[in-house]
Design a protein around this motif. Structure first.
Motif, PDB file in Angstrom:
ATOM      1  N   GLY A 165       0.820  -1.210   0.000  1.00  0.00           N
ATOM      2  CA  GLY A 165       0.000   0.000   0.000  1.00  0.00           C
ATOM      3  C   GLY A 165       0.852   1.257   0.000  1.00  0.00           C
ATOM      4  O   GLY A 165       0.522   2.255  -0.659  1.00  0.00           O
ATOM      5  N   SER A 167       3.700   1.478  -1.387  1.00  0.00           N
ATOM      6  CA  SER A 167       4.153   1.544  -2.770  1.00  0.00           C
ATOM      7  C   SER A 167       3.101   2.203  -3.659  1.00  0.00           C
ATOM      8  O   SER A 167       3.393   3.094  -4.460  1.00  0.00           O
ATOM      9  CB  SER A 167       4.455   0.112  -3.219  1.00  0.00           C
ATOM     10  OG  SER A 167       4.722   0.053  -4.572  1.00  0.00           O
ATOM     11  N   LEU A 168       1.860   1.779  -3.484  1.00  0.00           N
ATOM     12  CA  LEU A 168       0.754   2.308  -4.294  1.00  0.00           C
ATOM     13  C   LEU A 168       0.564   3.803  -4.047  1.00  0.00           C
ATOM     14  O   LEU A 168       0.434   4.598  -4.996  1.00  0.00           O
ATOM     15  CB  LEU A 168      -0.517   1.525  -3.937  1.00  0.00           C
ATOM     16  CG  LEU A 168      -1.797   1.862  -4.679  1.00  0.00           C
ATOM     17  CD1 LEU A 168      -1.637   1.682  -6.171  1.00  0.00           C
ATOM     18  CD2 LEU A 168      -2.944   0.985  -4.158  1.00  0.00           C
ATOM     19  N   ALA A 171       3.269   5.826  -5.663  1.00  0.00           N
ATOM     20  CA  ALA A 171       3.142   5.947  -7.122  1.00  0.00           C
ATOM     21  C   ALA A 171       2.300   7.163  -7.486  1.00  0.00           C
ATOM     22  O   ALA A 171       2.416   7.701  -8.590  1.00  0.00           O
ATOM     23  CB  ALA A 171       2.516   4.674  -7.702  1.00  0.00           C
TER      24      ALA A 171
ATOM     25  N   ILE B 206       7.754   8.932 -13.841  1.00  0.00           N
ATOM     26  CA  ILE B 206       6.841   8.341 -12.843  1.00  0.00           C
ATOM     27  C   ILE B 206       7.410   8.578 -11.452  1.00  0.00           C
ATOM     28  O   ILE B 206       8.615   8.797 -11.298  1.00  0.00           O
ATOM     29  CB  ILE B 206       6.652   6.818 -13.066  1.00  0.00           C
ATOM     30  CG1 ILE B 206       8.015   6.092 -12.996  1.00  0.00           C
ATOM     31  CG2 ILE B 206       5.962   6.532 -14.382  1.00  0.00           C
ATOM     32  CD1 ILE B 206       7.908   4.576 -12.980  1.00  0.00           C
ATOM     33  N   PHE B 207       6.533   8.501 -10.473  1.00  0.00           N
ATOM     34  CA  PHE B 207       7.033   8.574  -9.093  1.00  0.00           C
ATOM     35  C   PHE B 207       7.639   7.229  -8.714  1.00  0.00           C
ATOM     36  O   PHE B 207       7.218   6.174  -9.209  1.00  0.00           O
ATOM     37  CB  PHE B 207       5.907   8.987  -8.136  1.00  0.00           C
ATOM     38  CG  PHE B 207       5.559  10.427  -8.269  1.00  0.00           C
ATOM     39  CD1 PHE B 207       6.414  11.402  -7.768  1.00  0.00           C
ATOM     40  CD2 PHE B 207       4.403  10.827  -8.944  1.00  0.00           C
ATOM     41  CE1 PHE B 207       6.123  12.757  -7.917  1.00  0.00           C
ATOM     42  CE2 PHE B 207       4.112  12.168  -9.091  1.00  0.00           C
ATOM     43  CZ  PHE B 207       4.962  13.136  -8.584  1.00  0.00           C
ATOM     44  N   ASN B 208       8.587   7.278  -7.840  1.00  0.00           N
ATOM     45  CA  ASN B 208       9.289   6.078  -7.381  1.00  0.00           C
ATOM     46  C   ASN B 208       8.378   5.321  -6.402  1.00  0.00           C
ATOM     47  O   ASN B 208       8.100   5.806  -5.306  1.00  0.00           O
ATOM     48  CB  ASN B 208      10.592   6.520  -6.685  1.00  0.00           C
ATOM     49  CG  ASN B 208      11.480   5.351  -6.307  1.00  0.00           C
ATOM     50  OD1 ASN B 208      11.083   4.194  -6.416  1.00  0.00           O
ATOM     51  ND2 ASN B 208      12.699   5.653  -5.870  1.00  0.00           N
ATOM     52  N   SER B 209       7.905   4.166  -6.817  1.00  0.00           N
ATOM     53  CA  SER B 209       7.059   3.377  -5.908  1.00  0.00           C
ATOM     54  C   SER B 209       7.809   2.162  -5.378  1.00  0.00           C
ATOM     55  O   SER B 209       7.483   1.643  -4.320  1.00  0.00           O
ATOM     56  CB  SER B 209       5.779   2.933  -6.624  1.00  0.00           C
ATOM     57  OG  SER B 209       6.086   2.099  -7.732  1.00  0.00           O
ATOM     58  N   ASN B 210       8.824   1.714  -6.114  1.00  0.00           N
ATOM     59  CA  ASN B 210       9.575   0.538  -5.639  1.00  0.00           C
ATOM     60  C   ASN B 210      10.495   0.864  -4.470  1.00  0.00           C
ATOM     61  O   ASN B 210      10.677   0.036  -3.576  1.00  0.00           O
ATOM     62  CB  ASN B 210      10.427  -0.041  -6.773  1.00  0.00           C
ATOM     63  CG  ASN B 210       9.589  -0.789  -7.788  1.00  0.00           C
ATOM     64  OD1 ASN B 210       8.416  -1.058  -7.539  1.00  0.00           O
ATOM     65  ND2 ASN B 210      10.180  -1.124  -8.921  1.00  0.00           N
ATOM     66  N   PRO B 212      10.071   3.096  -1.939  1.00  0.00           N
ATOM     67  CA  PRO B 212       9.297   3.025  -0.688  1.00  0.00           C
ATOM     68  C   PRO B 212       8.842   1.602  -0.337  1.00  0.00           C
ATOM     69  O   PRO B 212       8.787   1.241   0.837  1.00  0.00           O
ATOM     70  CB  PRO B 212       8.089   3.924  -0.987  1.00  0.00           C
ATOM     71  CG  PRO B 212       8.592   4.904  -2.013  1.00  0.00           C
ATOM     72  CD  PRO B 212       9.546   4.107  -2.861  1.00  0.00           C
ATOM     73  N   LEU B 213       8.540   0.800  -1.364  1.00  0.00           N
ATOM     74  CA  LEU B 213       8.164  -0.603  -1.124  1.00  0.00           C
ATOM     75  C   LEU B 213       9.313  -1.365  -0.476  1.00  0.00           C
ATOM     76  O   LEU B 213       9.149  -2.020   0.559  1.00  0.00           O
ATOM     77  CB  LEU B 213       7.792  -1.278  -2.462  1.00  0.00           C
ATOM     78  CG  LEU B 213       7.552  -2.784  -2.406  1.00  0.00           C
ATOM     79  CD1 LEU B 213       6.250  -3.095  -1.682  1.00  0.00           C
ATOM     80  CD2 LEU B 213       7.532  -3.392  -3.814  1.00  0.00           C
ATOM     81  N   LEU B 376       0.520  -2.093 -10.028  1.00  0.00           N
ATOM     82  CA  LEU B 376       0.734  -2.031  -8.583  1.00  0.00           C
ATOM     83  C   LEU B 376      -0.491  -2.453  -7.791  1.00  0.00           C
ATOM     84  O   LEU B 376      -0.428  -2.509  -6.572  1.00  0.00           O
ATOM     85  CB  LEU B 376       0.973  -0.564  -8.181  1.00  0.00           C
ATOM     86  CG  LEU B 376       2.223   0.145  -8.618  1.00  0.00           C
ATOM     87  CD1 LEU B 376       1.907   1.614  -8.830  1.00  0.00           C
ATOM     88  CD2 LEU B 376       3.260  -0.011  -7.533  1.00  0.00           C
ATOM     89  N   LEU B 379      -0.354  -5.289  -4.891  1.00  0.00           N
ATOM     90  CA  LEU B 379       0.746  -5.454  -3.929  1.00  0.00           C
ATOM     91  C   LEU B 379       0.232  -5.323  -2.495  1.00  0.00           C
ATOM     92  O   LEU B 379       0.699  -6.015  -1.592  1.00  0.00           O
ATOM     93  CB  LEU B 379       1.851  -4.428  -4.176  1.00  0.00           C
ATOM     94  CG  LEU B 379       2.439  -4.363  -5.598  1.00  0.00           C
ATOM     95  CD1 LEU B 379       3.663  -3.465  -5.626  1.00  0.00           C
ATOM     96  CD2 LEU B 379       2.766  -5.740  -6.139  1.00  0.00           C
ATOM     97  N   GLN B 380      -0.701  -4.421  -2.291  1.00  0.00           N
ATOM     98  CA  GLN B 380      -1.301  -4.265  -0.963  1.00  0.00           C
ATOM     99  C   GLN B 380      -2.127  -5.503  -0.599  1.00  0.00           C
ATOM    100  O   GLN B 380      -2.091  -5.982   0.532  1.00  0.00           O
ATOM    101  CB  GLN B 380      -2.206  -3.019  -0.956  1.00  0.00           C
ATOM    102  CG  GLN B 380      -3.247  -2.942   0.152  1.00  0.00           C
ATOM    103  CD  GLN B 380      -2.683  -2.574   1.522  1.00  0.00           C
ATOM    104  OE1 GLN B 380      -1.703  -1.843   1.621  1.00  0.00           O
ATOM    105  NE2 GLN B 380      -3.295  -3.085   2.583  1.00  0.00           N
TER     106      GLN B 380
END
Lengths: 409, 409
Positions: A165, A167-168, A171, B206-210, B212-213, B376, B379-380
């Motif tokens: 979450g 990650s989402l 984004a 894009i924003f970095n989502s990986n 923070p994951l 994405l 993933l949650q």
């Protein structure tokens, strides 16, 4: 001064949990905003929706060339390479018939292009000419908003946020989220027999092991422990300790003083509370586990007996802490298959501390260490509870029993 | 400059994990002392044994009277009450024939006494005389050292301490414990397409989502994240970022730059490392997940694709982090039963993100949201992985599949 256990009305485990849930549901939960990066395992207090379409641009699914499909009347086909779009780059004009643009996976598909051919099916003829031998059956383009349209639900109210979450939300560059505040807990351990850390052992006294257990379990289960005290068996000291916590906690947990002895003081306290939830549960150990609500605070009186304290925490306090975060218990209730005969019998359902193993067609459960409720030796090792039903017959190997898999174990 | 994926030697998931474990086993783990109260989920680095017998005194198992068994030649029997031992109190002399002492559960059994009769079978005749109607079949006394003898094992080296263990250590007043240091992790996300939080969205970015994951997953799995950086696709920047971490981390995780595109730089880095562990795994998504060891640090190159990054973390990084704490993975491997036909086929085993449900006789697994690896959205929500075996036939409903239940979900 107190209600002897014999005169108390006993209720089932499920009924005890039901009244806990009803009491929690009456509370108004407070919320706060936290950084998304620090929101793991916090519970979102409002729906969070997509702030824009996602993807925000037409994205290539492969590494190759962006082209115009209608150019391909036959194969192989040569096209003029008019640019190179690496990851993160834009392209300044639409492409026209006869042109191709080199593109990376995830790259921006330029206007005009409606197909991306995979690199593997192309061959450079010279510096600005590429020959394409075939088109794949799909365009390899992820359209704008294909995964989420602006306004689509990202995370629903009452969802426990996990790294996925985070990650989402990242984004969408959503940097803070509204979450429920952590339940605030006050812990009061009572017992004139309790030493403080570092004191000398003398006859009749023991070190406090339940207090550290409860504190660690509260923290593990998402609570904020705002107070931790240890007092002698004394009604006035207990009343003072509780008064000191007035308005500061959602839950107060006391340990000890719930049994039938002369010095038991929790029952007395429960009698004058706004609402007694229960003071006897049809289970062993911990039948005298008590809960009541007073001035908007939920009180749990756990048994001073280590095994009973441990069991009571998972079945009732964890359950309350989770519902205070709009979540169900993390103890997974399922059916376990007993791996060895159990010969003791009891008038009450017996909750044994055990170990489980997931096999291909069942969950194997068995004892771990002694089940004397005064024995601390299996609190570390137990990974589940299983229920030996009340009655006067032994429980054979292979019995299918109500089981709770314990979290964080 | 890099090894194209086609020329890489692919290995199985299990072989990839095997070489990770071998590499971890070669490292010397550092230890530190932490407060017992803060030791939850830390791993104990030395055997911890009982510092004294436990209990330290003869303890009553019931509320009643301590007596001398040989006094009971017939019933009812009247005895002189010579004292009252509440919880926490001592008694100053041995009792002799004809005497009884009132005692609480957990209380000190005075010398001379060898039996405790339950309160329920007694009657006060006057202030100092009690009449006893029967003896229970057991003495209701827990002897000194009954649960633990001095020197007995409390917690074995390499045990992950949980609240139950904290309770046990507290019972012995063991206030600090030697544990392995948390694995130190550096995270470097690469990608010229990545925006920083708060930047304006533009085409191609894009924003970095990986990032923070990965950070949240590292913290959840007991690591200390000592560094978190985001850089453009540039070999020199990457080398500099790695140099900056020299000697500061046990693991470095990079994200992105593992594929076959022109800008992939991890493969290059892997080539000059002390030991390449793998750069291709027989699985989708994330076949190009890479790992190598250089100067005592283990590097993981996760795919920049969200689904592949997520899957690669749990299967390989979590596995390494746990072994760096002398633990097995918390992903519980078991067999799941597929709840709906899956029609896609692949040359590689496909690891799908799914949801599971424990039923009475099996674990039900099924898809959750789309399985596009760029998406994405699940993933949650994913709580497990299940494996669709490679091959060209569809996977029917009811297929029994290799499954991993994900922790903290």
């Amino acid at each position: 001064m107190f209600t002897p256990v014999d005169e108390r009305n006993s209720i089932s485990i499920d009924d005890a949990r039901k009244v806990i849930k009803e009491s929690v549901d009456k509370l108004t939960l407070k919320t706060e905003n936290v950084k998304t990066s620090e929101a793991a395992h916090r519970v979102i207090a409002e729906d969070v929706t997509a702030t824009n379409d996602f993807p925000t641009f037409r994205r290539s699914g492969v590494d190759g060339y962006a082209v115009i499909k209608s150019d391909f009347t036959d194969f192989p086909k040569q096209l003029k390479v008019v640019g190179n779009i690496p990851a993160g780059a834009d392209f300044d004009r639409p492409i026209v018939s006869g042109e191709a643009v080199r593109i990376m996976t995830g790259g921006y598909v330029p206007d005009g292009a409606d197909w991306v051919v995979m690199l593997e099916t192309t061959k450079m003829i010279n510096d600005d000419t590429v020959e394409i031998s075939e088109l794949q059956h799909k365009d390899n383009i992820t359209p704008i908003g294909d995964y989420f349209k602006k306004g689509d639900m990202l995370l629903e109210k009452d969802t426990e946020i996990n790294p996925g979450g985070i990650s989402l939300l990242s984004a969408f560059d959503i940097q803070t989220v509204p979450v429920y505040k952590k339940p605030k807990v006050g812990i009061i351990t009572t017992g004139s027999e309790l030493l403080k850390p570092g004191e000398k052992i003398v006859n009749g006294k023991i070190f406090n092991s339940n207090g550290p257990l409860i504190k660690a379990l509260c923290i593990e289960n998402g609570a904020e422990v705002v107070s931790y005290t240890q007092i002698k068996d004394d009604s006035n000291l207990l009343k003072q300790a509780i008064e000191d916590l007035q308005g500061k906690t959602d839950i107060i947990i006391t340990d000890g003083g719930v049994s039938v002895g002369d010095y038991d003081i929790i029952a007395d306290l429960a009698k004058s509370a706004d609402r007694l939830l229960f003071n006897k549960i049809q289970m062993r150990p911990g039948s005298v586990t008590t809960a009541f609500v007073d001035k908007g605070t939920i009180y749990f009186g756990l048994s001073g007996n280590p095994g009973a304290c441990f069991t009571g925490f998972y079945l009732y306090v964890e359950y309350a802490l989770r519902h205070l975060q709009k979540q169900t218990s993390r103890c997974i209730e399922c059916l376990g298959t007993l791996n060895a005969e159990y010969t003791k019998t009891n008038d009450y359902d017996r909750i044994l501390r055990g170990k489980y193993k997931i096999t291909s067609d069942h969950i194997d459960v068995g004892r771990v260490g002694g089940d004397a409720s005064g024995n601390l030796n299996n609190l570390q090792r137990a990974t589940c509870f299983f229920e030996i039903p009340r009655g006067d017959s032994i429980t054979p190997k292979g019995s299918v029993l109500r089981t709770w898999l314990l979290p964080f174990k």
